[in-house]
Write an enzyme that holds these catalytic residues in place. Structure first.
Site, mmCIF file in Angstrom:
data_model
loop_
_atom_site.group_PDB
_atom_site.id
_atom_site.type_symbol
_atom_site.label_atom_id
_atom_site.label_comp_id
_atom_site.label_asym_id
_atom_site.label_seq_id
_atom_site.Cartn_x
_atom_site.Cartn_y
_atom_site.Cartn_z
ATOM 1 N N CYS A 1 -9.325 33.902 70.217
ATOM 2 C CA CYS A 1 -8.700 32.589 70.007
ATOM 3 C C CYS A 1 -7.208 33.189 70.247
ATOM 4 O O CYS A 1 -6.773 34.066 70.140
ATOM 5 C CB CYS A 1 -8.760 31.932 68.654
ATOM 6 S SG CYS A 1 -10.425 31.397 68.182
ATOM 7 N N GLY B 1 -9.031 31.486 75.037
ATOM 8 C CA GLY B 1 -10.055 30.581 74.526
ATOM 9 C C GLY B 1 -9.999 29.258 75.267
ATOM 10 O O GLY B 1 -9.122 28.487 75.613
ATOM 11 N N ASN C 1 -6.754 33.490 64.228
ATOM 12 C CA ASN C 1 -7.537 34.235 65.374
ATOM 13 C C ASN C 1 -8.184 35.464 64.639
ATOM 14 O O ASN C 1 -7.491 35.942 63.829
ATOM 15 C CB ASN C 1 -6.439 34.720 66.441
ATOM 16 C CG ASN C 1 -7.035 35.833 67.341
ATOM 17 O OD1 ASN C 1 -8.243 35.583 67.749
ATOM 18 N ND2 ASN C 1 -6.203 36.880 67.797
ATOM 19 N N GLY C 2 -9.543 35.559 64.761
ATOM 20 C CA GLY C 2 -9.950 36.559 64.094
ATOM 21 C C GLY C 2 -11.308 36.388 63.444
ATOM 22 O O GLY C 2 -11.816 35.291 63.871
ATOM 23 N N TYR D 1 -8.450 44.155 77.770
ATOM 24 C CA TYR D 1 -9.023 42.998 78.411
ATOM 25 C C TYR D 1 -8.410 41.699 78.089
ATOM 26 O O TYR D 1 -7.879 40.883 79.087
ATOM 27 C CB TYR D 1 -10.330 43.190 78.033
ATOM 28 C CG TYR D 1 -11.011 41.746 78.508
ATOM 29 C CD1 TYR D 1 -11.595 41.458 79.547
ATOM 30 C CD2 TYR D 1 -11.519 40.754 77.379
ATOM 31 C CE1 TYR D 1 -11.945 40.223 80.158
ATOM 32 C CE2 TYR D 1 -12.014 39.493 78.170
ATOM 33 C CZ TYR D 1 -12.353 39.446 79.160
ATOM 34 O OH TYR D 1 -13.014 38.268 79.806
#
Ligand code: SF4
Length: 502
Positions: free
Chosen positions: A14, A42, A114-115, A269
């Site tokens: 995210c 996302g 985020n996580g 990535y």
């Protein structure tokens, strides 16, 4: 994996942004533009919450550009706002679970993250019911938000607000396990952000001078700050919290003393090449990955005529690899950016068709050539296998494959939905067995030690120690159990099925 929005090697995370501008300004345009800049993190859903006299929210499934329009600008007013783009990890991808979330008590709080909370199921099943609270969503952010709100409610109203916020964050750290970067807003009172005790997830602070005063922003990546003209101030440390008060004064507090273990896969990535994460240039790290891999290829594999990247993440590393190997770099695969989400297709023939819709070979670069395909990683191997076949069909006489990261073997419990344990092609196989599975003539992975070395920014002392758990199975938080992994994998499979059925 190179083709992140494809159906075969889905991978998720995210992104977020929080902006606090000078009084009387509207931050919606900045939040919107920053969300566009982190859309790669996302594409499943997005939301924005702003505050002025009251709270304004807009959240929906879909891409940022499709959700918000001119009417959003008239509705999402205020100098304080946060926004989020989602790829569902824990959370079944339901419309109800689109972030940011908000609660009214003890004061208006909006939050996004985020996580992944690794003890979410325990919190949902035991911790909250014991306190008379029933979580209503399937998203782990709700657990962080409620713990924060409960802890904030316990603080004395007369205490300085930064101290109250920091006590609430400490309460989150005491209860919530996993990896999470969080941005939040207190209605008309301030912007806050914090990074999990191990700093696994990125979080950066930026600022901008305006004619009306300073504006501050926190984001998942510096590319989001660049997009809205904010200068990077610094990354938050592991376990550090920030509060920007209503006078736009910054307050920092380090609330945990765990070792910092940022996610190395961000560099491989996830992150944009134009971002800096914890002082590391993503682009330069990828160059160093390519250089190290090029040297290894020269030592271990036969010569090739062309180096061809799998667009787009691996392009920077493949270029460096070609330079080190002294062979031409050719962008021999053309990606169609407009192919959206496709359906899960079980048969090999259909998989091959889907790859062809996304990546078309330039035959001239393959015909009669010994080619080396370069990707950033190999997850299940479906994409790599299809691309080896594509290269042969396009006329290549010999097809090698190189991965700019080591073999992926362990699931990520920290918010990256890459694969379940049994799906990793490299798990339980030697490199040569993986090569045979892919149908390639040679296969070389970057070594873990080489990757960790190449990820270091020049002259950085002490060296950064990264989370590398998906390559090693050594989880830095030390609390990841097989049962926890099984529960997270179960959630993810259910989540994927929900998304695929939409
Ligand atoms: S397990 Fe892998 S993807 Fe997950 S945080 Fe660690 S390095 Fe990143």
């Amino acid at each position: 994996m190179g083709v992140p929005d494809g159906p075969y090697d889905p991978i998720g995370m995210c992104g977020f942004i929080g902006v606090y501008g000078p009084d009387g300004t509207d931050v919606f345009p900045d939040v919107y533009d920053a969300l566009l800049a982190v859309q790669h993190r996302g594409q499943d859903a997005a939301g924005i919450v702003t505050f002025n006299e009251g709270l304004h929210a807009q959240r929906a499934p879909g891409l940022v550009r499709d959700i918000f329009d001119e009417r959003s600008a008239t509705h999402l007013k205020g100098e304080l706002g946060i926004g989020h783009v989602r790829y569902p990890t824990v959370g079944a991808g339901l419309s109800d679970d689109v972030q940011p979330f908000h609660v009214a008590l003890p004061t208006g709080i909006a939050m996004a993250h985020n996580g992944n909370v690794t003890n979410f199921l325990d919190l949902k099943g035991r911790y909250f019911p014991q306190r008379g609270i029933r979580l209503s969503s399937t998203c782990d952010l709700e657990a962080i938000l409620y713990v924060f709100a409960l802890e904030l409610g316990k603080t004395a109203a007369g205490e300085p607000l930064p101290d109250r916020v920091f006590k609430a964050v400490r309460g989150v750290f005491d209860v919530v396990r996993g990896a999470y970067s969080v941005v939040g807003a207190l209605a008309d009172r301030g912007l806050f952000a914090f990074r999990d005790p191990f700093g696994i997830k990125p979080l950066v602070l930026g600022e901008r001078d305006t004619p009306r005063g300073k504006a501050f922003a926190v984001a998942s990546e510096t590319a989001a700050l660049d997009a809205i003209g904010f200068k990077r101030v610094r990354d938050l440390e592991a376990g550090e919290a920030l509060f920007v008060d209503e006078n736009r004064k910054l307050h920092f507090r380090k609330l945990a003393t765990k070792p910092h273990r940022p996610c190395i896969f961000e560099l491989v990535y996830f992150a944009r090449p134009d971002s800096f994460l914890d002082d590391v240039s993503v682009s330069r790290a990828r160059v160093r990955f390519g250089e190290a891999l090029g040297e290894k290829w020269k030592r271990e594999a036969p010569p090739v005529d062309h180096v061809i990247p799998i667009p787009e993440t691996s392009c920077t590393a493949a270029q460096a690899m070609a330079r080190v190997m002294g062979v031409p770099y050719r962008e021999g695969l053309v990606k169609n950016r407009y192919v959206g989400r496709t359906f899960i297709m079980p048969s090999q023939k259909k998989r091959q068709d889907a790859i062809r819709r996304k990546l078309n070979p330039i035959r001239l670069e393959f015909e009669g050539k010994r080619v080396l395909l370069v990707d950033d990683s190999i997850v299940r191997g479906n994409t790599a296998r299809a691309l080896v076949r594509l290269a042969r069909d396009a006329g290549a006489t010999w097809v090698g494959f190189a991965s700019t990261s080591p073999p992926l073997v362990s699931p990520c419990p920290y918010g990256i939905d890459m694969a379940t344990k049994t799906e990793f092609i490299a798990r339980g196989r030697t490199v040569d067995e993986v090569r045979r599975e892919l149908g390639a003539d040679a296969l070389v992975y970057l070594d873990l030690e080489e990757m960790e070395k190449a990820a270091q920014p020049p002259d950085h002392r002490p060296p950064i120690e990264f989370c590398t758990a998906c390559f090693t199975g050594n989880y830095p938080t030390g609390d990841v159990t097989p049962e926890m992994l099984a529960a997270i994998e179960h959630e993810r499979i259910a989540s994927r099925e929900t998304v695929a059925a939409r």
